[in-house]
Design an enzyme around this catalytic site. Structure first.
Site, short mmCIF file in Angstrom:
data_model
loop_
_atom_site.label_atom_id
_atom_site.label_comp_id
_atom_site.label_asym_id
_atom_site.label_seq_id
_atom_site.Cartn_x
_atom_site.Cartn_y
_atom_site.Cartn_z
N GLY B 166 73.51 10.33 26.04
CA GLY B 166 74.62 11.19 25.65
C GLY B 166 74.47 11.63 24.21
N THR B 202 78.84 4.55 27.22
CA THR B 202 78.24 5.72 26.56
C THR B 202 79.33 6.69 26.12
OG1 THR B 202 76.18 5.50 27.81
CG2 THR B 202 76.65 7.66 26.87
N GLU B 206 80.24 7.92 22.36
CA GLU B 206 80.22 9.34 21.99
C GLU B 206 81.59 9.82 21.50
OE1 GLU B 206 77.44 10.39 21.59
OE2 GLU B 206 76.21 9.23 22.98
N HIS B 209 82.00 8.93 17.97
CA HIS B 209 81.41 9.96 17.07
C HIS B 209 82.34 11.16 16.95
CE1 HIS B 209 77.56 8.10 16.44
NE2 HIS B 209 77.10 8.26 17.66
N TRP B 217 74.71 0.90 11.88
CA TRP B 217 73.61 0.57 10.96
C TRP B 217 73.45 1.58 9.84
CZ3 TRP B 217 72.88 2.42 15.90
CH2 TRP B 217 72.19 3.61 16.03
N ASP B 228 78.05 3.12 7.22
CA ASP B 228 78.87 3.80 8.22
C ASP B 228 80.25 4.13 7.64
OD1 ASP B 228 79.96 1.28 8.04
OD2 ASP B 228 79.93 0.86 10.19
N GLN B 236 73.79 -3.57 8.11
CA GLN B 236 72.87 -3.87 9.21
C GLN B 236 71.63 -3.02 9.05
OE1 GLN B 236 74.68 -3.97 13.17
NE2 GLN B 236 73.03 -2.74 14.01
N ASP B 269 75.70 -1.63 27.75
CA ASP B 269 77.14 -1.52 27.98
C ASP B 269 77.83 -2.88 28.01
OD1 ASP B 269 76.70 1.18 28.17
OD2 ASP B 269 77.80 1.43 30.06
#
Lengths: 108, 301
Positions: B166, B202, B206, B209, B217, B228, B236, B269
Site C-alpha cells: 500500500g 496495511t 496507510e 500516514h 524509524w 518521526d 530506532q 500484521d
C-alpha cells in the site's frame, strides 16, 4: 570496462526472504511478487544510470539516481550523488547469477 | 535522500515515471513543499500548546474497489472487515494489544478516531497492476476519481505491482490524489486477505500516514539521525520486519529497544498493535489543521 549483460537493464525488486549466504536475490518488478512491507529495489539502464529504490515516507518507492560502471567482469561499481547514498546502500556488487527471471548480487 | 539533480535534463524527466509520490510532489509542486512546511510548523505548535481533546471524530470513508480479475472485486463483507479493523485500531479496542511488552502499555493510545463507511464504488479496469504513479486514482488512467477529499477518506483497493502492500498521501498534497491505496491481498481480514498481511493493518498504517504520521524509524535508512517528530517513540535504526522478539535494540535504545509493535513500523500484521499518545496528538493536530474539513463535516453530520 566490459558491458554487462543486456538482461540486467530492467527494474528489479529485492526479495529479501530468498537471500542466502550474503547474496541478495532480486526478481523482475513487472512479474507477480509476494507482497511485503517495504521492498527495496534496483533499476539499471543502459548508458550508465541506475536507481536505488527504497520505501519512501508514504511507502511508495523513493529513487536515488546514480551511475554504474563495470570495473571487471561480473562486477558492478555504483556511484551515488553527494549526500544521496543511504548508509547501508552497497557501492558495488558481484553478479553471482543473472537470468531473465533472477538476479543474484553479492555486495562487495 | 532522493536526488534528481546533476543529470541530463532528459534523464531526470525520463525517471519521473518511477519517482515516488511524495518526492515527485516536492520536486514538481513548490506549493506542496510549502504546504508541508506549514503543516509541520502547525503540528509542532499544536503539540507544544497541548490543546483540549477533540473528542471522538468520525471520518466518512469511501472505498473504491478497482478490479481486472474477479477475485480482486472484494466483497462487501471484506470491506466491512477492514472498516472494523480501522475502528478497533484507532480506538485501541484491538484485542491483540495484549501482546504489548508491559513497558509500552502506558503510552498506547486511543486515538479517538472512527471510520464510517458511506459508499463502496466498483470499477472494472484493463490495468493488470497499478504502480505508485496514482493511476488508480483517476478514471483517465484506468482507475476512479476520488470523492470530496476535504471531507472524506478515499481508500482505493486494487492490485498493486512490485509486491507493494500500500501507499498513502500526506496532508497538504493535491486533492485529486488524496487518500490511501491498498493491494487487495492485504485489505481487510477475510476473503482475499493473505497472511502475514491478513489483519487489515496495511490500511491502519496507510491511514496513519494520511493523518500525518511518519515511519517510526524516521525515514533515514538504517541511520539513527531521522525522526518521526513524536517524542514517545524510541529512536530506532531502520524498519523492522516479520515478528521480532522483545527487546530488539538499535541506536542505543536499550533496554527496551525498538517499538516494533507500533503500527508505523514494517512488521507483520500480527506484530503491530499500537499507536502512541504522541502519535495520537500528531493525528489530532492534522485534524485541527490541514484536515480540518473532516472536523467540519463531522460537526454538521
Amino acid at each position: 570496462m566490459t558491458a554487462p549483460p543486456a538482461a540486467l537493464f530492467r527494474r528489479w525488486v529485492h526479495v529479501r526472504e530468498e537471500d542466502a549466504a550474503g547474496v541478495r536475490v532480486f526478481r523482475p518488478a513487472d512479474r507477480p511478487l509476494p507482497p511485503a512491507r517495504g521492498r527495496d529495489g534496483l533499476e539499471f539502464r543502459a548508458g550508465g544510470i541506475f536507481a536505488y529504490l527504497r520505501p519512501g515516507p508514504t511507502d511508495a518507492p523513493v529513487a536515488v539516481v546514480g551511475r554504474w560502471s563495470t570495473p571487471a567482469r561480473d562486477r558492478i561499481a555504483l556511484t551515488y550523488p553527494p549526500d544521496a547514498r543511504a548508509g547501508d546502500a552497497p557501492t558495488g556488487y558481484e553478479i553471482v547469477e543473472l537470468t531473465p527471471d533472477l538476479l543474484r548480487l553479492r555486495p562487495v | 535522500m532522493a536526488f534528481t539533480g546533476r543529470l541530463a535534463p532528459g534523464a531526470v524527466r525520463e525517471w519521473c515515471g518511477t519517482m515516488p509520490v511524495h518526492r515527485r510532489l516536492l520536486d514538481t509542486d513548490p506549493g506542496y513543499a510549502r504546504a508541508r512546511e506549514e503543516i509541520e510548523t502547525f503540528t509542532f505548535d499544536a503539540a507544544r500548546e497541548e490543546p483540549p481533546p477533540l473528542g471522538l471524530v468520525t471520518i466518512p470513508t469511501i472505498v473504491h474497489v478497482v478490479w481486472s480479475r474477479p477475485e480482486q472485486n472484494v466483497t462487501d463483507e471484506q470491506v466491512a472487515s477492514q472498516i472494523e479493523t480501522l475502528n478497533r485500531d484507532f480506538r485501541k479496542t484491538n484485542e491483540d494489544v495484549a501482546i504489548l511488552p508491559p513497558v509500552w502499555a502506558p503510552v498506547a493510545a486511543d486515538a479517538d478516531i472512527e471510520f464510517a463507511l458511506v459508499d463502496v464504488t466498483r470499477t472494472r479496469t484493463e490495468v493488470a497492476a497499478f504502480d505508485t504513479d496514482d493511476g488508480v486514482k483517476s478514471a483517465r488512467t484506468g482507475g476512479v476519481d476520488p470523492v470530496s477529499t476535504d471531507t472524506h477518506l478515499n481508500l482505493w483497493v486494487c492490485q498493486l505491482g512490485g509486491g507493494l502492500l500500500g501507499y498513502a498521501q500526506f496532508p497538504g498534497g493535491p486533492a485529486e490524489t488524496d487518500g490511501v491505496v491498498v493491494t487487495y491481498t492485504a485489505f481487510g481480514s477475510t476473503g482475499t486477505a493473505a497472511a502475514p498481511f491478513d489483519l487489515g493493518r496495511t490500511s491502519t498504517h496507510e491511514v496513519g500516514h494520511w493523518l500525518n504520521l511518519r515511519h517510526i524509524w524516521g525515514d533515514d535508512g538504517d541511520g539513527c539521525g531521522g525522526s518521526d517528530f513524536v517524542d514517545d517513540t524510541p529512536n530506532q535504526g531502520g524498519p523492522n520486519y516479520g515478528r521480532p522478539t522483545y527487546p530488539k535494540v538499535s541506536c542505543n535504545n536499550a533496554p527496551h529497544g525498538d517499538m516494533f509493535v507500533n503500527y508505523m513500523d514494517y512488521t507483520d500484521d500480527a506484530a503491530m498493535v499500537m499507536f502512541t499518545r504522541g502519535q495520537a496528538a500528531r493525528m489530532a493536530a492534522a485534524l485541527r489543521g490541514p484536515r480540518s474539513g473532516l472536523l467540519a463535516a463531522a460537526a454538521t453530520s
